[in-house]
Write a protein that holds these residues in place. Structure first.
Motif, PDB file in Angstrom:
ATOM      1  N   GLY A 188       2.002 -14.232   4.146  1.00 53.26           N
ATOM      2  CA  GLY A 188       1.876 -12.911   4.649  1.00 53.26           C
ATOM      3  C   GLY A 188       1.190 -11.806   3.865  1.00 53.26           C
ATOM      4  N   TYR A 189       0.874 -12.058   2.581  1.00 55.88           N
ATOM      5  CA  TYR A 189       0.410 -10.967   1.925  1.00 55.88           C
ATOM      6  C   TYR A 189      -0.792 -10.593   2.251  1.00 55.88           C
ATOM      7  CZ  TYR A 189       3.894 -11.699  -1.829  1.00 55.88           C
ATOM      8  OH  TYR A 189       5.145 -11.916  -2.494  1.00 55.88           O
ATOM      9  N   GLY A 190      -1.280  -9.304   2.247  1.00 61.19           N
ATOM     10  CA  GLY A 190      -2.625  -8.847   2.287  1.00 61.19           C
ATOM     11  C   GLY A 190      -2.999  -7.938   1.167  1.00 61.19           C
ATOM     12  N   LEU A 191      -4.476  -7.710   1.131  1.00 56.61           N
ATOM     13  CA  LEU A 191      -4.901  -7.219   0.256  1.00 56.61           C
ATOM     14  C   LEU A 191      -4.867  -5.569   0.262  1.00 56.61           C
ATOM     15  CD1 LEU A 191      -6.954  -7.256  -2.276  1.00 56.61           C
ATOM     16  CD2 LEU A 191      -9.052  -6.794  -0.874  1.00 56.61           C
TER      17      LEU A 191
ATOM     18  N   TYR B 169      -2.707  -8.171  -4.115  1.00 61.06           N
ATOM     19  CA  TYR B 169      -2.201  -8.745  -2.867  1.00 61.06           C
ATOM     20  C   TYR B 169      -0.810  -8.196  -2.798  1.00 61.06           C
ATOM     21  CZ  TYR B 169      -6.561 -11.500  -2.660  1.00 61.06           C
ATOM     22  OH  TYR B 169      -7.681 -11.888  -2.218  1.00 61.06           O
ATOM     23  N   ASP B 170      -0.443  -7.753  -1.655  1.00 64.21           N
ATOM     24  CA  ASP B 170       0.989  -7.067  -1.507  1.00 64.21           C
ATOM     25  C   ASP B 170       1.554  -7.443  -0.196  1.00 64.21           C
ATOM     26  OD1 ASP B 170       3.094  -5.671  -2.536  1.00 64.21           O
ATOM     27  OD2 ASP B 170       2.015  -3.754  -2.917  1.00 64.21           O
ATOM     28  N   LEU B 171       2.877  -6.970  -0.094  1.00 64.90           N
ATOM     29  CA  LEU B 171       3.576  -7.543   1.328  1.00 64.90           C
ATOM     30  C   LEU B 171       3.813  -6.021   2.219  1.00 64.90           C
ATOM     31  CD1 LEU B 171       6.020 -10.207   0.561  1.00 64.90           C
ATOM     32  CD2 LEU B 171       4.271 -10.371   2.240  1.00 64.90           C
ATOM     33  N   ALA B 172       3.171  -5.832   3.205  1.00 58.72           N
ATOM     34  CA  ALA B 172       3.530  -4.664   4.014  1.00 58.72           C
ATOM     35  C   ALA B 172       4.930  -4.791   4.747  1.00 58.72           C
ATOM     36  CB  ALA B 172       2.348  -4.369   4.993  1.00 58.72           C
ATOM     37  N   PRO B 173       5.684  -3.917   5.293  1.00 57.15           N
ATOM     38  CA  PRO B 173       5.508  -2.361   4.720  1.00 57.15           C
ATOM     39  C   PRO B 173       6.230  -2.032   3.625  1.00 57.15           C
ATOM     40  CG  PRO B 173       7.108  -2.724   6.384  1.00 57.15           C
ATOM     41  CD  PRO B 173       6.685  -4.359   6.046  1.00 57.15           C
ATOM     42  N   ASP B 174       6.599  -2.785   2.710  1.00 58.57           N
ATOM     43  CA  ASP B 174       7.357  -2.338   1.575  1.00 58.57           C
ATOM     44  C   ASP B 174       6.577  -2.067   0.466  1.00 58.57           C
ATOM     45  OD1 ASP B 174       9.845  -2.401   2.919  1.00 58.57           O
ATOM     46  OD2 ASP B 174      10.188  -4.655   2.643  1.00 58.57           O
ATOM     47  N   TYR B 175       5.459  -2.873   0.420  1.00 57.47           N
ATOM     48  CA  TYR B 175       4.686  -2.778  -0.770  1.00 57.47           C
ATOM     49  C   TYR B 175       5.357  -2.850  -2.274  1.00 57.47           C
ATOM     50  CZ  TYR B 175       1.630  -1.282   3.008  1.00 57.47           C
ATOM     51  OH  TYR B 175       1.010  -1.118   4.164  1.00 57.47           O
ATOM     52  N   PRO B 176       5.872  -4.027  -2.651  1.00 57.20           N
ATOM     53  CA  PRO B 176       6.926  -4.124  -3.997  1.00 57.20           C
ATOM     54  C   PRO B 176       5.685  -3.892  -5.255  1.00 57.20           C
ATOM     55  CG  PRO B 176       6.628  -6.192  -2.765  1.00 57.20           C
ATOM     56  CD  PRO B 176       6.153  -5.138  -1.896  1.00 57.20           C
TER      57      PRO B 176
ATOM     58  N   LEU C 185       2.711  -2.490  -5.314  1.00 59.17           N
ATOM     59  CA  LEU C 185       2.082  -0.940  -5.289  1.00 59.17           C
ATOM     60  C   LEU C 185       3.177   0.049  -5.911  1.00 59.17           C
ATOM     61  CD1 LEU C 185       0.157   1.195  -4.777  1.00 59.17           C
ATOM     62  CD2 LEU C 185       1.077   1.290  -2.593  1.00 59.17           C
ATOM     63  N   PHE C 186       4.461  -0.010  -5.415  1.00 56.61           N
ATOM     64  CA  PHE C 186       5.490   0.680  -6.078  1.00 56.61           C
ATOM     65  C   PHE C 186       5.879   0.479  -7.376  1.00 56.61           C
ATOM     66  CE2 PHE C 186       6.136   1.847  -1.498  1.00 56.61           C
ATOM     67  CZ  PHE C 186       6.071   2.829  -1.627  1.00 56.61           C
ATOM     68  N   ARG C 187       5.723  -0.658  -8.084  1.00 55.53           N
ATOM     69  CA  ARG C 187       6.013  -1.402  -9.144  1.00 55.53           C
ATOM     70  C   ARG C 187       4.881  -0.598 -10.022  1.00 55.53           C
ATOM     71  NH1 ARG C 187       7.792  -6.286  -8.451  1.00 55.53           N
ATOM     72  NH2 ARG C 187       5.532  -7.145  -8.224  1.00 55.53           N
ATOM     73  N   PHE C 188       3.678  -0.778  -9.614  1.00 50.37           N
ATOM     74  CA  PHE C 188       2.533   0.041 -10.350  1.00 50.37           C
ATOM     75  C   PHE C 188       2.849   1.529 -10.514  1.00 50.37           C
ATOM     76  CE2 PHE C 188      -1.496   1.801 -11.098  1.00 50.37           C
ATOM     77  CZ  PHE C 188      -2.079   0.751 -12.287  1.00 50.37           C
ATOM     78  N   VAL C 189       3.174   2.231  -9.553  1.00 46.27           N
ATOM     79  CA  VAL C 189       3.343   3.686  -9.611  1.00 46.27           C
ATOM     80  C   VAL C 189       4.390   4.144 -10.534  1.00 46.27           C
ATOM     81  CG1 VAL C 189       4.109   5.609  -8.164  1.00 46.27           C
ATOM     82  CG2 VAL C 189       2.568   4.009  -7.182  1.00 46.27           C
ATOM     83  N   GLU C 190       5.561   3.143 -10.514  1.00 46.60           N
ATOM     84  CA  GLU C 190       6.750   3.346 -11.482  1.00 46.60           C
ATOM     85  C   GLU C 190       6.034   3.035 -12.823  1.00 46.60           C
ATOM     86  OE1 GLU C 190       9.784   0.725 -10.337  1.00 46.60           O
ATOM     87  OE2 GLU C 190      10.363   1.834  -8.865  1.00 46.60           O
ATOM     88  N   PHE C 191       5.240   2.093 -13.027  1.00 43.55           N
ATOM     89  CA  PHE C 191       4.827   1.704 -14.568  1.00 43.55           C
ATOM     90  C   PHE C 191       3.948   2.976 -14.891  1.00 43.55           C
ATOM     91  CE2 PHE C 191       0.723   0.648 -16.436  1.00 43.55           C
ATOM     92  CZ  PHE C 191       1.138   0.247 -17.880  1.00 43.55           C
ATOM     93  N   TRP C 192       3.095   3.584 -14.136  1.00 39.49           N
ATOM     94  CA  TRP C 192       2.098   4.620 -14.180  1.00 39.49           C
ATOM     95  C   TRP C 192       2.947   5.754 -14.457  1.00 39.49           C
ATOM     96  CZ3 TRP C 192      -3.299   5.170 -13.303  1.00 39.49           C
ATOM     97  CH2 TRP C 192      -3.915   6.309 -13.511  1.00 39.49           C
ATOM     98  N   GLN C 193       4.127   6.347 -13.757  1.00 43.30           N
ATOM     99  CA  GLN C 193       4.936   7.324 -14.328  1.00 43.30           C
ATOM    100  C   GLN C 193       5.624   7.092 -15.564  1.00 43.30           C
ATOM    101  OE1 GLN C 193       7.121   7.421 -10.680  1.00 43.30           O
ATOM    102  NE2 GLN C 193       5.838   9.112  -9.879  1.00 43.30           N
ATOM    103  N   GLU C 194       5.972   6.023 -15.993  1.00 39.53           N
ATOM    104  CA  GLU C 194       6.793   5.776 -17.186  1.00 39.53           C
ATOM    105  C   GLU C 194       5.689   5.727 -18.421  1.00 39.53           C
ATOM    106  OE1 GLU C 194       8.994   2.376 -16.550  1.00 39.53           O
ATOM    107  OE2 GLU C 194      10.417   3.178 -15.112  1.00 39.53           O
ATOM    108  N   GLN C 195       4.555   4.915 -18.325  1.00 36.80           N
ATOM    109  CA  GLN C 195       3.556   4.619 -19.406  1.00 36.80           C
ATOM    110  C   GLN C 195       2.380   5.530 -19.576  1.00 36.80           C
ATOM    111  OE1 GLN C 195       4.723   2.276 -21.744  1.00 36.80           O
ATOM    112  NE2 GLN C 195       6.660   2.045 -20.330  1.00 36.80           N
TER     113      GLN C 195
END
Length: 89
Positions: free
Chosen positions: A12-15, A39-46, A48-58
């Motif tokens: 069920g993952y999509g690009l 590759y991520d799962l819609a509609p939660d996008y775990p 993508l959000f993990r990468f956004v958190e990484f960006w904000q922290e690092q």
């Protein structure tokens, strides 16, 4: 295409492609962009959000905005394993 990528798509993952707009640390009036794909799962996008958190922290450059799109490439009902042989001449 990697075997692992095919398994993810069948689960069920999509690009997901995201474009991050961020401000340069030394030049706050300058916007720069960064493209991210995974590759991520819609509609939660775990992922993508993990990468956004990484960006904000690092990353020093503060995010201005994020634009993303998601495309499911194949689904479980769209893929069949076919075994066969074709002879020409």
């Amino acid at each position: 295409m990697d075997h692992q990528e095919t398994e993810l798509m069948l689960k069920g993952y999509g690009l997901t492609t995201a474009e991050f707009y961020y401000r340069m640390p030394d030049f706050r009036h300058v916007l720069n962009s960064f493209i991210w794909q995974d590759y991520d799962l819609a509609p939660d996008y775990p992922r993508l959000f993990r990468f956004v958190e990484f960006w904000q922290e690092q990353i020093e450059g503060p995010l201005h905005s994020v634009r993303f799109t998601h495309r499911k490439l194949i689904g479980p009902g769209e893929w069949r394993n076919m075994v066969g042989e074709f002879r020409l001449h």
